[in-house]
Design an enzyme around this catalytic site. Structure first.
Site, PDB file in Angstrom:
ATOM      1  N   VAL A 269       0.835  -1.205   0.000  1.00  0.00           N
ATOM      2  CA  VAL A 269       0.000   0.000   0.000  1.00  0.00           C
ATOM      3  C   VAL A 269       0.866   1.250   0.000  1.00  0.00           C
ATOM      4  O   VAL A 269       0.536   2.241  -0.656  1.00  0.00           O
ATOM      5  CB  VAL A 269      -0.964  -0.009   1.207  1.00  0.00           C
ATOM      6  CG1 VAL A 269      -1.751   1.303   1.270  1.00  0.00           C
ATOM      7  CG2 VAL A 269      -1.918  -1.182   1.113  1.00  0.00           C
TER       8      VAL A 269
ATOM      9  N   ARG B 105      14.085  -2.556   8.926  1.00  0.00           N
ATOM     10  CA  ARG B 105      14.322  -3.329   7.707  1.00  0.00           C
ATOM     11  C   ARG B 105      14.246  -2.461   6.448  1.00  0.00           C
ATOM     12  O   ARG B 105      14.924  -2.708   5.457  1.00  0.00           O
ATOM     13  CB  ARG B 105      13.313  -4.472   7.622  1.00  0.00           C
ATOM     14  CG  ARG B 105      13.563  -5.461   6.505  1.00  0.00           C
ATOM     15  CD  ARG B 105      12.623  -6.664   6.560  1.00  0.00           C
ATOM     16  NE  ARG B 105      11.232  -6.263   6.375  1.00  0.00           N
ATOM     17  CZ  ARG B 105      10.322  -6.309   7.334  1.00  0.00           C
ATOM     18  NH1 ARG B 105      10.660  -6.704   8.557  1.00  0.00           N
ATOM     19  NH2 ARG B 105       9.074  -5.955   7.109  1.00  0.00           N
ATOM     20  N   SER B 106      13.408  -1.421   6.501  1.00  0.00           N
ATOM     21  CA  SER B 106      13.201  -0.571   5.320  1.00  0.00           C
ATOM     22  C   SER B 106      14.028   0.713   5.349  1.00  0.00           C
ATOM     23  O   SER B 106      14.266   1.312   4.289  1.00  0.00           O
ATOM     24  CB  SER B 106      11.716  -0.193   5.217  1.00  0.00           C
ATOM     25  OG  SER B 106      10.914  -1.348   5.094  1.00  0.00           O
TER      26      SER B 106
ATOM     27  N   ARG C 233     -10.688   2.232  13.619  1.00  0.00           N
ATOM     28  CA  ARG C 233     -11.872   2.366  12.766  1.00  0.00           C
ATOM     29  C   ARG C 233     -13.178   2.493  13.543  1.00  0.00           C
ATOM     30  O   ARG C 233     -14.069   3.233  13.143  1.00  0.00           O
ATOM     31  CB  ARG C 233     -11.961   1.166  11.804  1.00  0.00           C
ATOM     32  CG  ARG C 233     -10.937   1.225  10.678  1.00  0.00           C
ATOM     33  CD  ARG C 233     -10.965  -0.055   9.855  1.00  0.00           C
ATOM     34  NE  ARG C 233      -9.957  -0.025   8.810  1.00  0.00           N
ATOM     35  CZ  ARG C 233      -9.488  -1.108   8.203  1.00  0.00           C
ATOM     36  NH1 ARG C 233      -9.947  -2.305   8.536  1.00  0.00           N
ATOM     37  NH2 ARG C 233      -8.567  -0.997   7.269  1.00  0.00           N
TER      38      ARG C 233
ATOM     39  N   CYS D 264     -10.934  -2.661   2.982  1.00  0.00           N
ATOM     40  CA  CYS D 264     -11.057  -2.606   1.518  1.00  0.00           C
ATOM     41  C   CYS D 264     -12.407  -3.108   1.022  1.00  0.00           C
ATOM     42  O   CYS D 264     -13.014  -2.498   0.135  1.00  0.00           O
ATOM     43  CB  CYS D 264      -9.918  -3.381   0.868  1.00  0.00           C
ATOM     44  SG  CYS D 264      -9.739  -5.084   1.466  1.00  0.00           S
TER      45      CYS D 264
ATOM     46  N   GLN E 211     -11.856 -12.378  -2.584  1.00  0.00           N
ATOM     47  CA  GLN E 211     -10.767 -11.457  -2.284  1.00  0.00           C
ATOM     48  C   GLN E 211      -9.418 -11.946  -2.803  1.00  0.00           C
ATOM     49  O   GLN E 211      -9.003 -13.070  -2.552  1.00  0.00           O
ATOM     50  CB  GLN E 211     -10.714 -11.203  -0.778  1.00  0.00           C
ATOM     51  CG  GLN E 211     -11.985 -10.542  -0.275  1.00  0.00           C
ATOM     52  CD  GLN E 211     -11.997 -10.247   1.207  1.00  0.00           C
ATOM     53  OE1 GLN E 211     -13.029 -10.380   1.861  1.00  0.00           O
ATOM     54  NE2 GLN E 211     -10.879  -9.807   1.768  1.00  0.00           N
TER      55      GLN E 211
ATOM     56  N   SER F  76      -3.590 -10.064  -3.047  1.00  0.00           N
ATOM     57  CA  SER F  76      -2.965  -8.787  -2.702  1.00  0.00           C
ATOM     58  C   SER F  76      -3.575  -8.153  -1.466  1.00  0.00           C
ATOM     59  O   SER F  76      -2.956  -7.291  -0.837  1.00  0.00           O
ATOM     60  CB  SER F  76      -3.066  -7.814  -3.878  1.00  0.00           C
ATOM     61  OG  SER F  76      -4.405  -7.716  -4.328  1.00  0.00           O
TER      62      SER F  76
ATOM     63  N   HIS G 250     -10.498  -7.093  -5.780  1.00  0.00           N
ATOM     64  CA  HIS G 250     -11.536  -7.881  -5.116  1.00  0.00           C
ATOM     65  C   HIS G 250     -12.836  -7.844  -5.919  1.00  0.00           C
ATOM     66  O   HIS G 250     -13.147  -6.850  -6.581  1.00  0.00           O
ATOM     67  CB  HIS G 250     -11.845  -7.310  -3.729  1.00  0.00           C
ATOM     68  CG  HIS G 250     -10.765  -7.547  -2.715  1.00  0.00           C
ATOM     69  ND1 HIS G 250      -9.675  -8.362  -2.936  1.00  0.00           N
ATOM     70  CD2 HIS G 250     -10.628  -7.065  -1.438  1.00  0.00           C
ATOM     71  CE1 HIS G 250      -8.913  -8.373  -1.854  1.00  0.00           C
ATOM     72  NE2 HIS G 250      -9.472  -7.597  -0.932  1.00  0.00           N
TER      73      HIS G 250
END
Length: 335
Positions: free
Chosen positions: A12, A37-38, A98, A128, A155, A158, A241
């Site tokens: 994302v 890690r990134s 949420r 999603c 779904q 991904s 999806h």
């Protein structure tokens, strides 16, 4: 606008970079954050290299207008105060906030104005499957109040991230080579299979994903009267999806008036010509922005119900695009 992406190296996060450029989002400065890690990786945005910073409790978000956060619920909860303490609007793609009463859950085509009431500086991006569905429910709700929704989701891999997409492809390769496919990301082998479980089971027999669709739909559409019953299935599709949706309304609706409502609705594209075998399919709609609908017809089991088929790229509209659209809605001041 000064923009940050937290979780820049994920599926994302990478899509957010594309969407910001695709919609010509007004970016003055861009900062990228990630895990150890990134950190140190570089990504190109509008011709410039941007290095990923290590997200820590000492990270300084002062001057950042919008932070798009897609690094998992745990990270969102841990760093929300760090991100918002200087007035940054945090648009969070995880499930962390949420259902919090003081955090708006926003799909701009449905309840964009809710974004302006975010006392904690946090706006939640819905699940999603919920985003895709409510974009199609809103034009129907305007015709007649919705009583019930039954939905079966199909779904793509991904939805479980880039690693899940890689696993699906490797499984197909293994099967073709006559080898035993490896199963790590999913509960079972996904290639050449369907898995009728997305997320963990709850006490009522529904999965967490299915209950998200029930609860989030009500919050977004400001209606405790809408009952949603979902069955969520993982299918061996790479991206986008699909949903089969049955909608019961207070009064009977004709196919023609629902089709007209869809054609006028923002973010919806009607692709529905049975005679020409024309209907939405994920193979052809991956990477597209809208929610596509087709197979529109009356429900033979309920005179007050309409049924249709829907396809949408859940990394685009179901995640990155919806988040960016929230920020654009706020910038344009549509209140």
């Amino acid at each position: 606008m000064n923009v940050a992406i937290v979780g820049a190296s994920g599926a994302v996060g990478q899509e957010l970079l594309k969407v910001l450029d695709d919609v010509n989002f007004p970016v003055s400065t861009l900062r990228l954050f990630g895990s150890a890690r990134s950190a140190g990786k570089s990504y190109t945005f509008r011709g410039k290299e941007v290095k990923v910073e290590l997200l820590s409790h000492e990270s300084d978000f002062s001057g950042v207008d919008f932070a798009f956060v897609s690094a998992g619920a745990g990270t969102s909860k841990e760093y929300a105060e760090v991100i918002t303490r200087h007035g940054t609007v945090m648009i969070d793609n995880s499930s962390a906030f949420r259902m919090d009463s003081d955090v708006p859950l926003v799909v701009p085509e449905v309840n964009g104005d809710d974004a302006f009431n975010a006392p904690r500086g946090i706006i939640a991006n819905p699940n999603c499957t919920t985003i895709q569905m409510v974009v199609t429910l809103e034009p129907i709700q305007k015709l007649s109040p919705i009583r019930r929704v039954h939905v079966a989701t199909y779904q793509a891999a991904s939805g479980a991230g880039a690693v899940a997409m890689d696993e699906l492809m490797e499984q197909f390769k293994s099967i073709s080579a006559g080898e035993e496919p490896k199963v790590e990301k999913f509960y079972y082998q996904l290639a050449a299979n369907l898995i009728p479980q997305v997320d963990v089971f709850m006490e009522n027999g529904y999965t967490k994903e299915e209950m998200k669709m029930f609860n989030e739909t009500r919050k977004i559409m400001h209606s405790d009267e809408i009952a949603v019953s979902a069955t969520c299935v993982r299918v061996p599709v790479l991206r986008a999806h699909s949903e089969a949706i049955w909608v019961e309304t207070e009064r009977p609706l004709s196919v023609e008036e629902v089709r007209e409502a869809f054609e006028k609705a923002p973010g919806v594209v009607v692709k529905d010509s049975p005679a020409d075998k024309e209907y939405p399919m994920p193979l052809f709609l991956s990477g597209e922005d809208p929610v596509y609908v087709g197979r529109l017809r009356k429900d033979l089991a309920n005179p007050n119900a309409i049924t249709f088929w829907s396809v949408s790229d859940q990394i685009r509209k179901g995640a990155a695009l919806n988040a960016v659209q929230i920020a654009l809605y706020m910038i344009e001041g549509k209140k």
